[in-house]
Design a protein around this motif. Sequence first.
Motif, PDB file in Angstrom:
ATOM      1  N   ARG A 174      34.897   2.526  -3.825  1.00 38.32           N
ATOM      2  CA  ARG A 174      33.927   2.616  -2.155  1.00 38.32           C
ATOM      3  C   ARG A 174      33.517   1.140  -2.566  1.00 38.32           C
ATOM      4  O   ARG A 174      32.805   0.363  -3.455  1.00 38.32           O
ATOM      5  CB  ARG A 174      32.919   3.130  -1.312  1.00 38.32           C
ATOM      6  CG  ARG A 174      33.616   4.663  -0.777  1.00 38.32           C
ATOM      7  CD  ARG A 174      32.358   5.612  -1.600  1.00 38.32           C
ATOM      8  NE  ARG A 174      30.547   5.020  -0.130  1.00 38.32           N
ATOM      9  CZ  ARG A 174      30.776   5.286   1.455  1.00 38.32           C
ATOM     10  NH1 ARG A 174      31.819   5.936   1.733  1.00 38.32           N
ATOM     11  NH2 ARG A 174      30.197   4.615   1.472  1.00 38.32           N
ATOM     12  N   SER A 218      34.958   2.377   7.399  1.00 43.93           N
ATOM     13  CA  SER A 218      33.828   2.344   8.893  1.00 43.93           C
ATOM     14  C   SER A 218      33.382   1.773   8.452  1.00 43.93           C
ATOM     15  O   SER A 218      33.784   0.055   8.298  1.00 43.93           O
ATOM     16  CB  SER A 218      33.027   3.870   8.220  1.00 43.93           C
ATOM     17  OG  SER A 218      31.933   3.311   6.450  1.00 43.93           O
ATOM     18  N   VAL A 220      29.734  -1.269   9.748  1.00 46.54           N
ATOM     19  CA  VAL A 220      28.491  -0.729   9.879  1.00 46.54           C
ATOM     20  C   VAL A 220      27.804  -2.838  11.359  1.00 46.54           C
ATOM     21  O   VAL A 220      28.696  -3.955  11.081  1.00 46.54           O
ATOM     22  CB  VAL A 220      28.001  -1.307   8.717  1.00 46.54           C
ATOM     23  CG1 VAL A 220      26.322  -1.250   8.829  1.00 46.54           C
ATOM     24  CG2 VAL A 220      27.726   0.402   8.283  1.00 46.54           C
ATOM     25  N   ASP A 226      18.801  -0.887  10.058  1.00 55.16           N
ATOM     26  CA  ASP A 226      18.748  -1.110   8.484  1.00 55.16           C
ATOM     27  C   ASP A 226      20.429  -0.589   8.034  1.00 55.16           C
ATOM     28  O   ASP A 226      20.943   0.556   7.304  1.00 55.16           O
ATOM     29  CB  ASP A 226      17.715   0.335   7.324  1.00 55.16           C
ATOM     30  CG  ASP A 226      18.015  -0.602   6.671  1.00 55.16           C
ATOM     31  OD1 ASP A 226      18.783  -1.534   6.202  1.00 55.16           O
ATOM     32  OD2 ASP A 226      16.386   0.035   6.265  1.00 55.16           O
ATOM     33  N   ARG A 229      19.987   0.819   4.340  1.00 53.22           N
ATOM     34  CA  ARG A 229      20.466   1.658   3.773  1.00 53.22           C
ATOM     35  C   ARG A 229      21.965   2.818   4.923  1.00 53.22           C
ATOM     36  O   ARG A 229      22.698   3.710   4.294  1.00 53.22           O
ATOM     37  CB  ARG A 229      19.335   2.919   5.486  1.00 53.22           C
ATOM     38  CG  ARG A 229      19.063   3.712   5.273  1.00 53.22           C
ATOM     39  CD  ARG A 229      17.845   4.589   5.715  1.00 53.22           C
ATOM     40  NE  ARG A 229      17.089   3.668   5.201  1.00 53.22           N
ATOM     41  CZ  ARG A 229      15.035   4.123   5.393  1.00 53.22           C
ATOM     42  NH1 ARG A 229      15.117   4.589   7.276  1.00 53.22           N
ATOM     43  NH2 ARG A 229      14.505   3.436   5.202  1.00 53.22           N
ATOM     44  N   GLN A 230      22.416   2.291   6.239  1.00 56.12           N
ATOM     45  CA  GLN A 230      23.863   2.915   6.281  1.00 56.12           C
ATOM     46  C   GLN A 230      25.178   2.258   5.898  1.00 56.12           C
ATOM     47  O   GLN A 230      25.486   3.172   4.909  1.00 56.12           O
ATOM     48  CB  GLN A 230      24.124   1.945   7.717  1.00 56.12           C
ATOM     49  CG  GLN A 230      23.683   1.913   8.949  1.00 56.12           C
ATOM     50  CD  GLN A 230      24.361   1.691   9.866  1.00 56.12           C
ATOM     51  OE1 GLN A 230      24.795   1.418  10.250  1.00 56.12           O
ATOM     52  NE2 GLN A 230      23.079   0.770  10.541  1.00 56.12           N
ATOM     53  N   GLN A 232      24.580   2.847   2.355  1.00 59.76           N
ATOM     54  CA  GLN A 232      23.771   3.441   0.517  1.00 59.76           C
ATOM     55  C   GLN A 232      24.905   5.666   1.542  1.00 59.76           C
ATOM     56  O   GLN A 232      24.092   5.952   0.138  1.00 59.76           O
ATOM     57  CB  GLN A 232      22.173   3.754   0.526  1.00 59.76           C
ATOM     58  CG  GLN A 232      22.288   2.267   0.415  1.00 59.76           C
ATOM     59  CD  GLN A 232      21.331   1.864  -0.790  1.00 59.76           C
ATOM     60  OE1 GLN A 232      19.766   2.263   0.614  1.00 59.76           O
ATOM     61  NE2 GLN A 232      20.687   1.155  -1.554  1.00 59.76           N
ATOM     62  N   ARG A 233      24.555   5.440   3.176  1.00 60.43           N
ATOM     63  CA  ARG A 233      24.896   7.304   2.519  1.00 60.43           C
ATOM     64  C   ARG A 233      26.419   6.432   2.135  1.00 60.43           C
ATOM     65  O   ARG A 233      27.339   5.773   1.451  1.00 60.43           O
ATOM     66  CB  ARG A 233      24.943   7.098   4.238  1.00 60.43           C
ATOM     67  CG  ARG A 233      23.898   6.940   4.779  1.00 60.43           C
ATOM     68  CD  ARG A 233      24.130   7.462   6.471  1.00 60.43           C
ATOM     69  NE  ARG A 233      25.031   6.365   6.819  1.00 60.43           N
ATOM     70  CZ  ARG A 233      25.188   6.617   8.284  1.00 60.43           C
ATOM     71  NH1 ARG A 233      24.234   6.651   9.227  1.00 60.43           N
ATOM     72  NH2 ARG A 233      26.775   5.676   8.706  1.00 60.43           N
ATOM     73  N   ASP A 234      26.760   8.417   2.287  1.00 57.39           N
ATOM     74  CA  ASP A 234      27.852   8.866   1.365  1.00 57.39           C
ATOM     75  C   ASP A 234      28.544   8.687   0.273  1.00 57.39           C
ATOM     76  O   ASP A 234      29.699   8.060  -0.398  1.00 57.39           O
ATOM     77  CB  ASP A 234      29.191   8.587   2.298  1.00 57.39           C
ATOM     78  CG  ASP A 234      28.739   8.787   3.840  1.00 57.39           C
ATOM     79  OD1 ASP A 234      28.601   9.377   3.902  1.00 57.39           O
ATOM     80  OD2 ASP A 234      29.659   7.735   5.064  1.00 57.39           O
ATOM     81  N   GLY A 236      27.538   5.933  -2.050  1.00 57.07           N
ATOM     82  CA  GLY A 236      26.142   4.506  -1.689  1.00 57.07           C
ATOM     83  C   GLY A 236      27.932   3.789  -2.568  1.00 57.07           C
ATOM     84  O   GLY A 236      29.453   4.387  -2.140  1.00 57.07           O
ATOM     85  N   ALA A 256      22.463  -3.010  -1.627  1.00 56.46           N
ATOM     86  CA  ALA A 256      23.078  -1.870  -0.843  1.00 56.46           C
ATOM     87  C   ALA A 256      23.948  -1.234  -2.045  1.00 56.46           C
ATOM     88  O   ALA A 256      24.420  -0.029  -2.050  1.00 56.46           O
ATOM     89  CB  ALA A 256      23.677  -2.387  -0.327  1.00 56.46           C
ATOM     90  N   LYS A 258      25.230   0.389  -5.740  1.00 54.28           N
ATOM     91  CA  LYS A 258      24.935   0.854  -6.996  1.00 54.28           C
ATOM     92  C   LYS A 258      24.225  -0.244  -7.937  1.00 54.28           C
ATOM     93  O   LYS A 258      24.768  -0.931  -8.683  1.00 54.28           O
ATOM     94  CB  LYS A 258      25.727   2.144  -6.957  1.00 54.28           C
ATOM     95  CG  LYS A 258      25.882   3.074  -6.718  1.00 54.28           C
ATOM     96  CD  LYS A 258      26.837   4.050  -6.951  1.00 54.28           C
ATOM     97  CE  LYS A 258      28.202   4.069  -7.047  1.00 54.28           C
ATOM     98  NZ  LYS A 258      28.953   5.688  -7.311  1.00 54.28           N
TER      99      LYS A 258
END
Length: 338
Positions: A174, A218, A220, A226, A229-230, A232-234, A236, A256, A258
């Motif tokens: 990702r 997707s 953002v 934030d 934070r958005q 880092q979902r799913d 990272g 953001a 990893k």
Amino acid sequence: MRAMTLVRTAPIEEHPLALQDLPVPSPGSGELLVKISTCGVCRSNLHMIEGDWLAAGFPAKLPIMPGHEICGRVAKIGSNVDGFQLDERVGIQPLWTSCLRCEFCLTAREHLCLSKEITGETVDGGYAEYIVAKAAHAYHVPDAIPDVEAAPLFCPGITAYHAVRKAELVPGQRVALFGMGGVGHMVIQFARLAGADVITVARGKRHRELAEKLGSVSTVDPSAGDAVRQLQRDGGLDAAIVFAPSNDALRQALAAIKRGGVVVNGAATEPGPLAFAEEKRLAGTVIGNRQEMREVLQIAAAGKVEVVAETFTLAQAEEALLRLKRGEIEARAVLVIA
Ligand SMILES: [Zn+2]
Ligand SMILES: [Zn+2]
């Protein structure tokens, strides 16, 4: 020939370009004269025109014709040139020439050459009916690519391709893209070809919509909460590619990803503190080499990437730049000159 010439650096609203009638230049040894059909309008043209890069030495001369993503036809061939024919289509990228002898040139990193010349910044560029190009830094344009789509391959295309390679993506990873536009819309497509899922961070609604149309899984909106934070979902992020000219974007990208991830940065300057124990890497990126340029042209000729462009006439160059400055260009503005 007609040319839109930068006569003094100033905000684009103050009309720093002038439509002039100038003599057609002559190609010297190892050079081609190219009759320009299309030239892309780049944000870096705007930076140079408005004087943002005076401290860095650009423009290196005045007056100068800006423009460094060019498609045209060979109109004259200078001495000591092999491999080009009259009237064939060629392209020119920002790397107008390099010395071909230094450690960078000898290791396929000629875009880092200290003696390079930059199209439209140190030598005259593509906001004109003709340009002289170095044959060693000119490229054959495959028939399958129309002129309007060809021009942006020579800056957004090569810049995006080189940046995606620097991110070392493998299938299933990702990657976040910060900065949708000329380069960004190509980053999405090359990252997908590498097998990665792309999440695009962009403020403009039209930019986010285009990102999804081009295959971003997707998007953002960084102004709607934030962004880190958005992102880092799913599970990272393995990598991020930054073409937003924003230090905030660069810092968000570094936060953001990893641990062990990489941020490839082609626009911002101040990354802020970096925690070494997280083994995050930061890599700069700028245009790309000549072999990568040829690969971009092959990929585009095979129909694997799509260039999104809005067209303007040569005399409308300032209007195109103004709309770019206002964030109103969806992907790339291209001047149709012939
Ligand atoms: Zn450019
Ligand atoms: Zn060199």
